[in-house]
Write an enzyme that holds these catalytic residues in place. Structure first.
Site, PDB file in Angstrom:
ATOM      1  N   GLU A 142      -9.065  -0.648   8.592  1.00  0.00           N
ATOM      2  CA  GLU A 142     -10.350  -1.117   9.148  1.00  0.00           C
ATOM      3  C   GLU A 142     -10.428  -3.126   9.374  1.00  0.00           C
ATOM      4  O   GLU A 142      -9.939  -3.979   8.997  1.00  0.00           O
ATOM      5  CB  GLU A 142     -11.563  -1.248   8.450  1.00  0.00           C
ATOM      6  N   GLU A 317     -13.559   7.736  10.121  1.00  0.00           N
ATOM      7  CA  GLU A 317     -14.783   8.352   8.456  1.00  0.00           C
ATOM      8  C   GLU A 317     -16.001   8.223   9.729  1.00  0.00           C
ATOM      9  O   GLU A 317     -17.011   7.449  10.276  1.00  0.00           O
ATOM     10  CB  GLU A 317     -15.004   6.890   8.197  1.00  0.00           C
ATOM     11  N   TRP A 325     -23.383   0.145   1.469  1.00  0.00           N
ATOM     12  CA  TRP A 325     -23.310  -1.030   1.813  1.00  0.00           C
ATOM     13  C   TRP A 325     -24.067  -1.543   2.165  1.00  0.00           C
ATOM     14  O   TRP A 325     -24.175  -3.432   2.311  1.00  0.00           O
ATOM     15  CB  TRP A 325     -21.891  -1.313   2.488  1.00  0.00           C
ATOM     16  N   GLU A 365     -17.891   1.843  -4.585  1.00  0.00           N
ATOM     17  CA  GLU A 365     -18.454   2.585  -4.123  1.00  0.00           C
ATOM     18  C   GLU A 365     -18.922   3.847  -4.770  1.00  0.00           C
ATOM     19  O   GLU A 365     -18.718   5.131  -4.184  1.00  0.00           O
ATOM     20  CB  GLU A 365     -16.843   3.140  -2.520  1.00  0.00           C
ATOM     21  N   MET A 367     -21.408   4.738  -5.201  1.00  0.00           N
ATOM     22  CA  MET A 367     -22.826   4.645  -4.767  1.00  0.00           C
ATOM     23  C   MET A 367     -23.089   5.559  -3.239  1.00  0.00           C
ATOM     24  O   MET A 367     -24.273   6.125  -2.729  1.00  0.00           O
ATOM     25  CB  MET A 367     -23.476   4.244  -4.988  1.00  0.00           C
ATOM     26  N   HIS A 368     -21.660   5.554  -3.022  1.00  0.00           N
ATOM     27  CA  HIS A 368     -21.340   6.168  -1.752  1.00  0.00           C
ATOM     28  C   HIS A 368     -21.189   7.843  -1.454  1.00  0.00           C
ATOM     29  O   HIS A 368     -20.240   8.318  -2.534  1.00  0.00           O
ATOM     30  CB  HIS A 368     -20.032   5.384  -1.029  1.00  0.00           C
TER      31      HIS A 368
HETATM   32  C1  GAL Z   1     -15.340   1.189   5.516  1.00  0.00           C
HETATM   33  C2  GAL Z   1     -13.394   1.534   5.014  1.00  0.00           C
HETATM   34  C3  GAL Z   1     -13.866   2.522   4.196  1.00  0.00           C
HETATM   35  C4  GAL Z   1     -14.920   2.788   3.372  1.00  0.00           C
HETATM   36  C5  GAL Z   1     -15.961   3.009   3.728  1.00  0.00           C
HETATM   37  C6  GAL Z   1     -17.429   2.638   3.264  1.00  0.00           C
HETATM   38  O1  GAL Z   1     -15.394   0.407   6.081  1.00  0.00           O
HETATM   39  O2  GAL Z   1     -13.022   1.962   5.900  1.00  0.00           O
HETATM   40  O3  GAL Z   1     -12.570   2.642   2.936  1.00  0.00           O
HETATM   41  O4  GAL Z   1     -15.059   1.153   1.926  1.00  0.00           O
HETATM   42  O5  GAL Z   1     -16.472   1.368   4.385  1.00  0.00           O
HETATM   43  O6  GAL Z   1     -18.357   3.040   4.048  1.00  0.00           O
END
Ligand code: GAL
Length: 637
Positions: A142, A317, A325, A365, A367-368
Site C-alpha cells: 500500500e 485484502e 481503523w 491490529e 482488534m481486526h
Molecule cells: C491495510 C494494510 C494491511 C492491514 C489492513 C487492516 O491497509 O495493507 O497491512 O493493516 O489494512 O485493515
C-alpha cells in the site's frame, strides 16, 4: 478466481503452520500472501539473513497444495536500518520527522534507503525467485498508506530541484510557467527552490501541482526499481502491488503500467465510515458497505492494469469482519463476505485474498478480525469463504470484455481540484463516484479508464471533470461517434495550473464551442431550483452561441450539447445525472434498468450476477424474484 488469505507465519509458533495450511486448503483457499512486513526477521542484523524460517514456511504451505504471493518487506524497514541512516525517514508537511514504531516511515526520495530496498529485494528474489510455490510477487505494501506519499525531507527537496530542472530546463521557464512574478516568488536558480510547505499562507498552486507530480513519480520509480529486480531474478513470475481504496495521492495508472496485476485492498465498511457518505447512507449500509464502493474500485483497478497483458487485477485484502481503523467498526451482515467475494469475480478478478488468516492477539491490529479468531476457532467469515469457494467452483472461470460505458478518471484531476477546491465540498473522488453510481443504478457495466486510454468502441463516455486537458484528448473526444458527457471545470487549467488563454474549457472548445465566464461555489444546504433537479455546490456561467439544452429556473444554462458532446456546467445532483444518463443511453441505444435501492448487477462473458446490498429482502423486477439481504443471484447469459 482463486481465493487466498494474508498470513504471517512469523507471528505464530512453527508447530502451527502445517495445520494452518491444511485448514486453508480445506476452506477452499489456493493462495497465501506472506512476507510483506517481515524484514526484521529476514535480516535480524545488518547483512545477516535468516532464510530458514521462511524456507520452512513456504515449503509447508507448498506441501499442503498452496501457492505463495511473496511481498517485498520495504514498507517496514527495521530499527537497525533507521538507526544507521536516521535521515531516511519521511518528513511531514509540518516539518516533523516520522518516528520509528509503526510502518511506512521511509522517504521515497532517500537514495540510501532506495539502495537498501534494492538490496533486500535482490536477496529475496535470489532466494525465492524460482521457487515452485511462488505464484506472484507483491512490491512493498500500500504505497502511500497513512499519508506517506509526500515527504518534505532534504532528500526530497534536492530530488525535486533536479525534477524541476529536467522539466523546465531554465529557471526562467519555471518562473514564467508558475507565474512567480506574483508576490515576488521568483527564483534565480533551481537550487533556491524548496518544497511548497511551511509557507505563511497557501503556496503557489503550480508549485504544489509540480510537487505532487514529482512525489508521484518518486513512488513510480521506487516501485519500478523493485519490479526490474524481480523480473530479472524471477523471470515469468507476475508482479503486483496492492493499492488502496479512495486514494489518489499518486498516479496509479503510472504504477499500474509497470506491474502485471493491479490488486487492491477492499474494506467496504471502513470506507463507508471514513468517507463523505451521507448519514442516511452510512446508516442504511453500515453492515454492507455502499453498493458501489467495491465495484467502483474493481472497475478502477482493472483499468490501472496494462491492457496488453489482459487487464489482470484482483483483491489482495478482503475485509473479513470488523476492522480496527475506522471511527466505528461494525460487523458485516451475514452473507456479505461471500457477496463481496463473488462481486469481485463478477467484475473479472483473478484472485480475492482475505485479510487475514488469523486475528493477531498482539500489537496494533489485535482488534481486526480474521478468518480465524486468535484462539484458532473459526470466525464468521470462514464459513463464507467456504460458501464463496463452492459457488465459484460451480460457475467456473469468469472473464469480462469491454464494458459499454467508459468513465474517465484522472489522478492529476484529483490533485488539481484538491490543491485549489474553490468550494470545500467540491471533491473529485466524490464527483467521480457519483457519476459512476448514476450508471450503476441503471444496470450499466462500466470501465474506468485513464485519460490516455483508447476510448474507441464505447457506447457512452463520461468525464466527471478533467481540469487539465492532455494533448490530443479534445480531438479524441471530437472523433468519437458516441454520446460524451463532460463535467464542470473540465479544461479550466493549463499544464502549469493557470487559466487557459481564451478561458475554460480551453482545448475542449474544439469539441464544444462555449466559454466559461465565471464560476461560483455554494455552501452545503444551498440548492437552487431548476426543472426537476437542483443546483448545488458549483455553478458556471457560460457564454455560447449554443442554446442551453437544460437551464435553471432563472434561465441560466446548465447543460449544453453540440453534436455528440455535452457539457454540464454545474455539480450535477442525482436527478440531473439520471436525466443525462437517460438521454445518452437513449441516443446510443443502450438499454437501461431501473434497479431497486441496494440492487446492482454485473455481467461477465458467461453470467449475469445480481447482488442485494440492502439490509432487507428486495423484489428484483428483472429477475422476477425476491433476493434476501446480502444475497445474490447468478444466471447464465
Ligand atoms: C491495510 C494494510 C494491511 C492491514 C489492513 C487492516 O491497509 O495493507 O497491512 O493493516 O489494512 O485493515
Amino acid at each position: 478466481m482463486k481465493l487466498g488469505c494474508c498470513y504471517y507465519p512469523e507471528h505464530w509458533p512453527e508447530a502451527m503452520w502445517a495445520d494452518d495450511a491444511r485448514r486453508m486448503r480445506e476452506m477452499g483457499l489456493a493462495l497465501v500472501r506472506i512476507g510483506e512486513f517481515a524484514w526484521s526477521r529476514l535480516e535480524p542484523e545488518p547483512g545477516h539473513y535468516d532464510w530458514g524460517w521462511l524456507d520452512r514456511a513456504i515449503d509447508t504451505l507448498h506441501a499442503a497444495g498452496l501457492e505463495v504471493i511473496l511481498g517485498t518487506p520495504t514498507a517496514t524497514p527495521p530499527k537497525w536500518l533507521v538507526d544507521t541512516m536516521p535521515d531516511m525517514v519521511a518528513i511531514d508537511e509540518k516539518g516533523r520527522p516520522c518516528g520509528f514504531g509503526s510502518r511506512r516511515h521511509y522517504c521515497f526520495s532517500h537514495e540510501g534507503y532506495r539502495a537498501e530496498a534494492a538490496r533486500i529485494v535482490t536477496a529475496l528474489a535470489e532466494r525465492y525467485g524460482r521457487h515452485p510455490a511462488l505464484h506472484m510477487w507483491q512490491t512493498d505494501n500500500e504505497y502511500g498508506c497513512h499519508d506517506t506519499v509526500l515527504s518534505f525531507s532534504d532528500a526530497a527537496a534536492s530530488a525535486f530541484r533536479g525534477w524541476c530542472a529536467a522539466r523546465y530546463g531554465t529557471v526562467e521557464a519555471l518562473n514564467a510557467a508558475w507565474g512567480n512574478v506574483f508576490w515576488s516568488m521568483e527564483y534565480r536558480s533551481f537550487a533556491e527552490i524548496d518544497p511548497p510547505h511551511l509557507t505563511v499562507t497557501e503556496a503557489n498552486p503550480a508549485h504544489w501541482l509540480d510537487y505532487r507530480r514529482f512525489a508521484s513519480d518518486q513512488v513510480a520509480s521506487f516501485n519500478r526499481e523493485q519490479v526490474d529486480i524481480l523480473r530479472r531474478l524471477s523471470p515469468g513470475t507476475p508482479v503486483t502491488h496492492n493499492f488502496m481504496g479512495f486514494f489518489t495521492e499518486f498516479d496509479h495508472h503510472a504504477v499500474g503500467r509497470d506491474i502485471d496485476v493491479a490488486t487492491w485492498d477492499s474494506y467496504p465498511l471502513g470506507f463507508l465510515e471514513q468517507f463523505w457518505f451521507s448519514g442516511e447512507e452510512k446508516a442504511a449500509y453500515f453492515r454492507q458497505g455502499h453498493p458501489d464502493i467495491a465495484a467502483f474500485h474493481h472497475d478502477l483497478y482493472r483499468g490501472c492494469s496494462p491492457k496488453e497483458s489482459g487487464s489482470r487485477w484482483g483483491v489482495m485484502e478482503q475485509q473479513p469482519g470488523p476492522v480496527n481503523w475506522a471511527r466505528f467498526n461494525p460487523a458485516p451482515l451475514p452473507g456479505m463476505v461471500a457477496l463481496w467475494t463473488l462481486e469481485a469475480a463478477a467484475h473479472g478478478a483473478e484472485l480475492t485474498s482475505y485479510f487475514r488468516w488469523r486475528q493477531a492477539p498482539f500489537a496494533q491490529e489485535q482488534m481486526h478480525a480474521g478468518l480465524l479468531r486468535p484462539d484458532s476457532t473459526e470466525a464468521e467469515a470462514a464459513g463464507e469463504a467456504r460458501a464463496a469457494a463452492a459457488v465459484l467452483a460451480g460457475i467456473g472461470p469468469q472473464t469480462t470484455g469491454q464494458a459499454p460505458v467508459a468513465l474517465v478518471f484522472s489522478y492529476e484531476a484529483a490533485w488539481t481540484i484538491g490543491i485549489q477546491p474553490q468550494g470545500q465540498n467540491f471533491r473529485y473522488l466524490e464527483l467521480a463516484f457519483e457519476w459512476y453510481q448514476a450508471l450503476r443504478v441503471r444496470g450499466l457495466d462500466v470501465d474506468i479508464l485513464a485519460p490516455d486510454a483508447d476510448l474507441s468502441g464505447y457506447r457512452m463516455v463520461l468525464v466527471p471533470t478533467l481540469p487539465i486537458i492532455p494533448a490530443g484528448f479534445a480531438d479524441k473526444l471530437a472523433a468519437l461517434d458516441c454520446p460524451v458527457l463532460l463535467g464542470p471545470r473540465s479544461g479550466s487549467k493549463t499544464e502549469s495550473f493557470c487559466i487557459p488563454e481564451g478561458l475554460a474549457p480551453g482545448d475542449l472548445k474544439r469539441a464544444i464551442p462555449l466559454t466559461v465566464t465565471r464560476v461560483e461555489s455554494l455552501r452545503d444546504g444551498i440548492a437552487e431550483a431548476a426543472e426537476g433537479f437542483t443546483v448545488t455546490r458549483w455553478r458556471e456561467d457560460v457564454a455560447s452561441g449554443l442554446a442551453p439544452e437544460l437551464s435553471d429556473k432563472a434561465g441560466r444554462g446548465v447543460v449544453y450539447a453540440h453534436g455528440h458532446v455535452r457539457y454540464c456546467a454545474i455539480w450535477p445532483d442525482r436527478a440531473l445525472l439520471r436525466r443525462l444518463v437517460e438521454r445518452m443511453a437513449g441516443k446510443a441505444g443502450v438499454p437501461l434498468l431501473d434497479l431497486p435501492e441496494g440492487i446492482r448487477i454485473r455481467r461477465t462473458a458467461a453470467h449475469a450476477f445480481t447482488f442485494n446490498y440492502a439490509a432487507e429482502s428486495v423484489f428484483v423486477p428483472h429477475l422476477g424474484e425476491t433476493l434476501g439481504p446480502a444475497s445474490w443471484h447468478i444466471a447464465p447469459r
